[in-house]
Motif scaffolding. Sequence first.
Motif, PDB file in Angstrom:
ATOM      1  N   SER A 351      52.092 -26.536  64.922  1.00 11.94           N
ATOM      2  CA  SER A 351      51.177 -25.008  65.160  1.00 11.94           C
ATOM      3  C   SER A 351      50.492 -24.620  64.427  1.00 11.94           C
ATOM      4  CB  SER A 351      51.902 -23.652  65.411  1.00 11.94           C
ATOM      5  OG  SER A 351      50.705 -22.775  66.183  1.00 11.94           O
ATOM      6  N   LEU A 360      52.697 -23.249  61.941  1.00 16.51           N
ATOM      7  CA  LEU A 360      54.421 -23.267  61.972  1.00 16.51           C
ATOM      8  C   LEU A 360      54.261 -24.377  61.610  1.00 16.51           C
ATOM      9  CD1 LEU A 360      56.896 -21.184  62.870  1.00 16.51           C
ATOM     10  CD2 LEU A 360      57.010 -22.917  64.757  1.00 16.51           C
ATOM     11  N   ASN A 377      52.656 -16.499  60.726  1.00 14.27           N
ATOM     12  CA  ASN A 377      53.558 -16.347  62.396  1.00 14.27           C
ATOM     13  C   ASN A 377      54.241 -16.382  62.270  1.00 14.27           C
ATOM     14  OD1 ASN A 377      53.447 -17.478  65.001  1.00 14.27           O
ATOM     15  ND2 ASN A 377      52.828 -19.980  64.242  1.00 14.27           N
ATOM     16  N   GLY A 380      56.148 -17.171  66.156  1.00 13.48           N
ATOM     17  CA  GLY A 380      55.817 -18.803  66.146  1.00 13.48           C
ATOM     18  C   GLY A 380      57.503 -19.018  65.776  1.00 13.48           C
ATOM     19  N   THR A 383      60.414 -17.825  67.870  1.00 13.05           N
ATOM     20  CA  THR A 383      60.453 -18.266  69.166  1.00 13.05           C
ATOM     21  C   THR A 383      61.292 -19.920  68.303  1.00 13.05           C
ATOM     22  OG1 THR A 383      58.710 -18.949  69.148  1.00 13.05           O
ATOM     23  CG2 THR A 383      58.686 -17.074  70.310  1.00 13.05           C
ATOM     24  N   ALA A 384      60.817 -20.903  67.600  1.00  9.45           N
ATOM     25  CA  ALA A 384      61.100 -21.687  67.161  1.00  9.45           C
ATOM     26  C   ALA A 384      62.803 -21.697  66.847  1.00  9.45           C
ATOM     27  CB  ALA A 384      60.588 -22.008  66.293  1.00  9.45           C
ATOM     28  N   TRP A 403      57.586 -22.324  69.789  1.00 11.11           N
ATOM     29  CA  TRP A 403      56.336 -22.131  69.375  1.00 11.11           C
ATOM     30  C   TRP A 403      55.701 -21.633  70.571  1.00 11.11           C
ATOM     31  CZ3 TRP A 403      58.565 -26.040  67.878  1.00 11.11           C
ATOM     32  CH2 TRP A 403      57.865 -27.091  68.002  1.00 11.11           C
TER      33      TRP A 403
END
Length: 405
Positions: A351, A360, A377, A380, A383-384, A403
């Motif tokens: 990303s 990311l 980030n 990101g 969420t990852a 992400w």
Amino acid sequence: MSPLRANDHVVVVGAGLAGWRFVEILRQLGYEGRVSLIGDEIHAPYDRPPLSKQILSGKWGLEKATLATPEKIERANATFLLGRRAVGLDLDTMSVRLDDDSVVAGTHIVIATGTTARPLSYDSSGALLTLRTSDDAARLEQIVGALEPQSVVAIIGGGFIGAEVATSLVARGLRPVVLEAQDRPLVTVVGDEASRWLFPLASAAGIEVRTRQRIRDVTTVNKFTVDFHAAPSLEARAVVAAVGSALDLQWLEGSGLTLDNGIVVDENLEAAPRVAALGDVARFVHTSGRDREQIRVEHWQVAADHAWHLAHCWMDEEAAPAVPYFWSDQYGKKIQMLGHPHPEDEVVMVSGSVDELKWLALYVRDHVVTGILALSNPRGLATAKVLLDTLTTIDDATSRAPWAS
Ligand code: FAD
């Protein structure tokens, strides 16, 4: 493992982040027995990350880094032995000998002694600055605070501390010059590819980073002169040595603990029955992809997680190891990593882009995700994180793309 009881006595050596957090969490979990906290610094436990950031850039005073406020100290109900260094450990008597020859015996011992700044052996070594402790920060402030604007400060080492020191010195109107021995800073941490992505950040922030530097000597008469093997000398008003850390395990030699680049501990962070090691000094078990390995990590969150984990184990509460995490604020950006990938693992940017200065990336070994690296980030990265909770292949990770949600 039997849980701690009210007639136990927990002796903690090292009054830094891990040692102090461990004491706090034990009390939060309801431990009512004795606790002794031994620390060789005279200061109450404080936080180190602000030393190279808010404090060196002049935004905070040193007192803001305090972890153990008077109210927290009262709540901890511990015997503080500050300004006292542990010099010996006897597992038969479960006792710690201090530098004044006194002995503290307990039922449980925790070693959380961290690391020290690795010294350099140049002509002017005594005059070089380092940054590990609150006293180092005060000395640094005294020296750089007296410099004229745009004075050159040579920083030996372009790793986390070197980069953060450079960033803070620029904010003060000084001219740091970072001298890095490797092809690029952080290459041994984030690997070759990711170190290329990060490299332009310094120049974008107006900071000079010289790579492949071979320093011959650093001398001082009024000002400092850094001499190189094959390059013109650099004159500087101050020199900061930021070349990593050193472990002091000498006092534990012959104690029976396994010492091998740290104190080797098991899944419960125990080095021997009822003896544990936490934080920067502990070499602990980590699962990375399909591999199980013993690693030692010098990062804030790992030390804090160790404290949480051991307190829960010893209070017979459920505890699971946390995924290693670090952040670094350098050159005006935030770098964050989850997991403990090997620098030679493949790295895939999933990303963002280098040009956007926001991205990311996933680390991959044997098709399995071993770590996550983010530049600016944090969302990101958060969420990852789920990708590291179980064994996840790179194909699965990219098709789920958490992400992107
Ligand atoms: P420490 O905090 O070092 O505490 C150990 C204590 O034990 C020290 O007070 C030491 O003097 C004492 N001690 C040592 N030997 C003895 C002995 N024999 N007897 C008694 N006491 C002893 N991490 C991040 O993830 N992100 C960051 O941005 C970041 N920034 C940092 C900036 C700086 C300037 C520094 C120095 C570190 C930074 N870190 C960062 C790393 C983080 O602070 C450490 O990982 C963390 O402090 C480790 O905690 P610890 O309790 O293991 O060790």
